[in-house]
Write a protein that holds these residues in place. Sequence first.
Motif, PDB file in Angstrom:
ATOM      1  N   TRP A  69       0.833  -1.208   0.000  1.00 45.93           N
ATOM      2  CA  TRP A  69       0.000   0.000   0.000  1.00 45.93           C
ATOM      3  C   TRP A  69       0.867   1.257   0.000  1.00 45.93           C
ATOM      4  O   TRP A  69       0.561   2.224  -0.702  1.00 45.93           O
ATOM      5  CB  TRP A  69      -0.984   0.023   1.171  1.00 45.93           C
ATOM      6  CG  TRP A  69      -1.733   1.324   1.186  1.00 45.93           C
ATOM      7  CD1 TRP A  69      -1.555   2.372   2.045  1.00 45.93           C
ATOM      8  CD2 TRP A  69      -2.726   1.748   0.228  1.00 45.93           C
ATOM      9  NE1 TRP A  69      -2.379   3.415   1.688  1.00 45.93           N
ATOM     10  CE2 TRP A  69      -3.106   3.060   0.587  1.00 45.93           C
ATOM     11  CE3 TRP A  69      -3.317   1.139  -0.882  1.00 45.93           C
ATOM     12  CZ2 TRP A  69      -4.067   3.780  -0.127  1.00 45.93           C
ATOM     13  CZ3 TRP A  69      -4.274   1.867  -1.601  1.00 45.93           C
ATOM     14  CH2 TRP A  69      -4.631   3.169  -1.211  1.00 45.93           C
ATOM     15  N   GLU A  73       0.626   4.250  -2.645  1.00 44.37           N
ATOM     16  CA  GLU A  73       0.462   5.662  -2.263  1.00 44.37           C
ATOM     17  C   GLU A  73       1.561   6.534  -2.849  1.00 44.37           C
ATOM     18  O   GLU A  73       1.297   7.636  -3.328  1.00 44.37           O
ATOM     19  CB  GLU A  73       0.481   5.794  -0.738  1.00 44.37           C
ATOM     20  CG  GLU A  73      -0.861   5.506  -0.106  1.00 44.37           C
ATOM     21  CD  GLU A  73      -1.072   6.349   1.139  1.00 44.37           C
ATOM     22  OE1 GLU A  73      -0.246   6.197   2.063  1.00 44.37           O
ATOM     23  OE2 GLU A  73      -2.024   7.143   1.169  1.00 44.37           O
TER      24      GLU A  73
ATOM     25  N   ARG B  26      -8.238   3.320  -0.521  1.00 45.23           N
ATOM     26  CA  ARG B  26      -7.648   2.539   0.566  1.00 45.23           C
ATOM     27  C   ARG B  26      -8.635   1.464   1.055  1.00 45.23           C
ATOM     28  O   ARG B  26      -8.267   0.330   1.315  1.00 45.23           O
ATOM     29  CB  ARG B  26      -7.263   3.483   1.720  1.00 45.23           C
ATOM     30  CG  ARG B  26      -6.754   2.787   2.971  1.00 45.23           C
ATOM     31  CD  ARG B  26      -5.428   2.119   2.679  1.00 45.23           C
ATOM     32  NE  ARG B  26      -5.218   0.915   3.466  1.00 45.23           N
ATOM     33  CZ  ARG B  26      -4.158   0.702   4.250  1.00 45.23           C
ATOM     34  NH1 ARG B  26      -3.217   1.613   4.345  1.00 45.23           N
ATOM     35  NH2 ARG B  26      -4.030  -0.420   4.904  1.00 45.23           N
ATOM     36  N   TYR B  29      -8.793  -1.260  -1.338  1.00 45.95           N
ATOM     37  CA  TYR B  29      -7.570  -2.063  -1.207  1.00 45.95           C
ATOM     38  C   TYR B  29      -7.689  -3.018  -0.013  1.00 45.95           C
ATOM     39  O   TYR B  29      -7.345  -4.189  -0.098  1.00 45.95           O
ATOM     40  CB  TYR B  29      -6.371  -1.132  -1.031  1.00 45.95           C
ATOM     41  CG  TYR B  29      -5.062  -1.850  -0.776  1.00 45.95           C
ATOM     42  CD1 TYR B  29      -4.304  -2.345  -1.821  1.00 45.95           C
ATOM     43  CD2 TYR B  29      -4.594  -2.018   0.533  1.00 45.95           C
ATOM     44  CE1 TYR B  29      -3.105  -3.009  -1.577  1.00 45.95           C
ATOM     45  CE2 TYR B  29      -3.406  -2.676   0.786  1.00 45.95           C
ATOM     46  CZ  TYR B  29      -2.659  -3.166  -0.278  1.00 45.95           C
ATOM     47  OH  TYR B  29      -1.481  -3.824  -0.032  1.00 45.95           O
ATOM     48  N   ASP B  30      -8.182  -2.485   1.110  1.00 44.29           N
ATOM     49  CA  ASP B  30      -8.311  -3.330   2.304  1.00 44.29           C
ATOM     50  C   ASP B  30      -9.271  -4.493   2.047  1.00 44.29           C
ATOM     51  O   ASP B  30      -9.021  -5.615   2.455  1.00 44.29           O
ATOM     52  CB  ASP B  30      -8.825  -2.495   3.486  1.00 44.29           C
ATOM     53  CG  ASP B  30      -7.749  -1.564   4.011  1.00 44.29           C
ATOM     54  OD1 ASP B  30      -6.563  -1.806   3.710  1.00 44.29           O
ATOM     55  OD2 ASP B  30      -8.090  -0.579   4.701  1.00 44.29           O
ATOM     56  N   GLY B  33      -7.784  -6.105  -1.846  1.00 44.35           N
ATOM     57  CA  GLY B  33      -6.357  -6.327  -2.123  1.00 44.35           C
ATOM     58  C   GLY B  33      -5.917  -7.787  -1.997  1.00 44.35           C
ATOM     59  O   GLY B  33      -5.285  -8.328  -2.914  1.00 44.35           O
ATOM     60  N   HIS B  55      -0.103  -3.510  -7.644  1.00 41.32           N
ATOM     61  CA  HIS B  55       0.263  -2.085  -7.599  1.00 41.32           C
ATOM     62  C   HIS B  55      -0.258  -1.374  -8.846  1.00 41.32           C
ATOM     63  O   HIS B  55      -0.966  -0.377  -8.773  1.00 41.32           O
ATOM     64  CB  HIS B  55       1.788  -1.958  -7.497  1.00 41.32           C
ATOM     65  CG  HIS B  55       2.316  -0.582  -7.789  1.00 41.32           C
ATOM     66  ND1 HIS B  55       2.600  -0.157  -9.071  1.00 41.32           N
ATOM     67  CD2 HIS B  55       2.590   0.465  -6.980  1.00 41.32           C
ATOM     68  CE1 HIS B  55       3.026   1.096  -9.020  1.00 41.32           C
ATOM     69  NE2 HIS B  55       3.032   1.499  -7.770  1.00 41.32           N
TER      70      HIS B  55
END
Lengths: 236, 178
Positions: A69, A73, B26, B29-30, B33, B55
């Motif tokens: 992550w 970012e 985010r 992603y959590d 992912g 990514h």
Amino acid sequence: MTSGDGKDHDLDAQAAEYVLGTLPSEQRQALARRLQHEPALRAAVDAWERRLQPLQELTPAQLPSDYLWQRIERSLDGLSPAAAIATPSRWWQRATPWRWTTAAGLAASLFMAVVLWREAPAPVPTYLVVLVAPQDQAPGWVVQASSPRSAQLIPLGMAEVPAGKTLQFWTKADGWSGPVSLGLIKPGERVEVPLETLPPLEDNQLFELTLEGPSGSPTGKPSGPIQFIGRAVKVL
Amino acid sequence: MTLSAPAFDYEDHLAACARGDRQALRRLYDVEGPRLLGVARRLVKDTALAEDVVHDAFIRIWTRAATFDPARGSGRGWMFSITRHLALDFLRSQERDVELDERNEPALTDTGELDGLLHGARLTQCLDQLEPLRRACLVHAYVDGYSHAEIARKLDSPLGTVKAWVKRSLAALRECMG
């Protein structure tokens, strides 16, 4: 449902193998390009995606490393809108003499250009990079950074890019852990590359254009052969 | 079975991404992912490469969120397709280099895993109507990223035969599923 029409069947068969994943690389890329402007093909692909997606449940999840992550970012921070919003500069494309500039002529031209900029009250370029082909050192592009906020990538000719490939622009300063993508570049296209999200340009900072697949390097790092490469030189 | 889990609104989060809300990415992603990494890992057979794929997938999800169209499929399916196609692009582009490498792959015969996991799905019923070996071709092409050549090698069958099998099996699937 299509019935009878051989053309529809062909299209559906291609869409199916594209989604299944069995199309060889070149056909895959060709089909991906067609998707942009062929709604019927896109609809066929969408339908196959929906049909086969339940199979993904066969694959167990895997926890990403803690760094993934952070990496995403960092990439978001450095994201350059250049590739998306780049517009070709018409005046440049008309300026055909530039396209045929030899290395010697190029140096003179750059000198003149720098002199002209120096005399103008307008922004002064602080860094120049001449990107040359690694094999024969033929100059192909110039990068000029006239402010810390952005740089211009200027083509000196029409670089030859094989079908299904694209040029990706990268930079890396000495202290960085790896090159950062500055976006995808079309041959002969002049682009303005925002630099706000990067550390200030440094002397000797590396710039390069690599040959990558149509959607850029799949790894986020240069993966194809270097087409043009050069280092930043402070000009004032 | 669909790709939409009930408790989490993927489409809402994608719309927020399109507005520049990084927290939304985010959360996607959590939630997604680990599954996307699992999918990519199974395709490219290497965890570091799979993380590269995920990514790139999240960068693409972020930059293309505005182009997501719920009329064309679920948000979760869209993220999954982006990831899977990036992994496939990588696999297919490497093909010429690794053509002769024996990747460490399972045999092409077991489809037992299908039974438990896809119970009740229309796809499962239609796959069940295929001969086991042909069904295995499709499943392994889809989840393991096998090319025609890899399937042919695994089955010790001529490439042309495998290509015809895949084509016919897909047509049969289409006929069955509509």
